[in-house]
Write a protein that holds these residues in place. Structure first.
Motif, mmCIF file in Angstrom:
data_model
loop_
_atom_site.group_PDB
_atom_site.id
_atom_site.type_symbol
_atom_site.label_atom_id
_atom_site.label_comp_id
_atom_site.label_asym_id
_atom_site.label_seq_id
_atom_site.Cartn_x
_atom_site.Cartn_y
_atom_site.Cartn_z
ATOM 1 N N GLU A 169 0.811 -1.227 0.000
ATOM 2 C CA GLU A 169 0.000 0.000 0.000
ATOM 3 C C GLU A 169 0.840 1.272 0.000
ATOM 4 O O GLU A 169 0.320 2.366 -0.170
ATOM 5 N N THR A 177 2.925 7.998 0.371
ATOM 6 C CA THR A 177 1.518 7.740 0.640
ATOM 7 C C THR A 177 1.331 6.289 1.068
ATOM 8 O O THR A 177 2.128 5.414 0.724
ATOM 9 N N ARG A 178 0.257 6.061 1.812
ATOM 10 C CA ARG A 178 -0.132 4.698 2.202
ATOM 11 C C ARG A 178 -1.618 4.551 1.931
ATOM 12 O O ARG A 178 -2.421 5.325 2.456
ATOM 13 N N GLY A 195 -3.086 5.509 -0.602
ATOM 14 C CA GLY A 195 -3.526 6.752 -1.223
ATOM 15 C C GLY A 195 -3.534 7.958 -0.313
ATOM 16 O O GLY A 195 -3.736 9.085 -0.778
ATOM 17 N N GLU A 196 -3.278 7.756 0.978
ATOM 18 C CA GLU A 196 -3.264 8.865 1.937
ATOM 19 C C GLU A 196 -1.831 9.303 2.214
ATOM 20 O O GLU A 196 -0.953 8.462 2.404
ATOM 21 N N ALA A 197 -1.612 10.627 2.243
ATOM 22 C CA ALA A 197 -0.270 11.152 2.482
ATOM 23 C C ALA A 197 0.203 10.761 3.885
ATOM 24 O O ALA A 197 -0.559 10.812 4.854
#
Length: 232
Positions: free
Chosen positions: A137, A148-149, A151-153
């Protein structure tokens, strides 16, 4: 995706060398870095971990051969000697101390660039990394310095990011405690393994699904750490 430019550190006390060599390196697709003394150069090698070093022998604070020897204690990239000293013994001594090549002043920039490309090829650093590095991820965008992980920063401190990048660019290779500490904190901290343990722990908390059983940042007991990406 634009490729990350390879960084070339030029250690020379002559401003005119930087004035023409900096733009020449930039035009050839490299990112030029500058140091004007031996001590500044050693700090630059440790801090930036450049893809190659161009080193003048005639520096104001220490002999370039001593810089070369000190750098070789923690840096394995190409080092090209740049010097007005034309005695054969100087060349031999520099090569024996770990230099990859030797270019005499005055020199043609075309020749220097050709020797630099050859040294990078021989060292296995000819291809700069391009595009994002992925591990499950987690995605690392080298151009934007963004992690990102799912899709989140992920917010990382500059030091956390530096540790992560050193490992990620190893492409599955184990990096020793000393290599990581020297590259991120400098030669004076080569034995401070507790620093590294703390930052690896922080990175695992932010990036691993289960920090207690890490899959991304793995420990090689007694040796160091490795980054296990999708290409490993």
């Amino acid at each position: 995706m634009t490729a990350v430019r390879q960084r070339i550190l030029v250690i020379d006390d002559e401003p005119q060398i930087h004035r023409f060599l900096g733009p020449a390196l930039d035009a050839a697709g490299y990112e030029p870095l500058r140091a004007d003394s031996g001590q500044e150069g050693l700090r630059g090698v440790a801090l930036w971990s450049p893809d190659a070093v161009v080193l003048d022998l005639g520096l104001p604070d220490m002999d370039g051969k001593d810089v070369l020897e000190k750098a070789r204690a923690f840096y394995d990239g190409p080092i090209l000697i740049l010097s007005a000293r034309d005695r054969e013994i100087e060349k031999i001594e520099a090569l024996d101390r770990g230099a990859n090549d030797y270019v005499e002043k005055p020199f043609g920039v075309g020749e220097l660039l050709a020797r630099l490309r050859a040294a990078l090829r021989q060292s296995g650093r000819a291809q700069a990394p391009s595009g994002p590095i992925r591990a499950g991820e987690v995605e690392i965008d080298l151009d934007k310095r963004r992690v990102t992980r799912a899709g989140e920063a992920v917010k990382l401190s500059p030091r956390e990011y530096d540790v992560l990048i050193r490992l990620a660019l190893g492409h599955g290779k184990v990096l020793t405690h000393k290599e990581l500490l020297t590259a991120v904190w400098g030669p004076a901290h080569a034995q401070d393994t507790q620093y590294l343990r703390v930052f690896i722990g922080q990175l695992r908390q932010k990036l691993e699904t289960d920090p207690a059983t890490p899959k991304l940042l793995q420990t090689e007991p007694g040796v160091g750490y490795r980054f296990v990406g999708d290409d490993a």
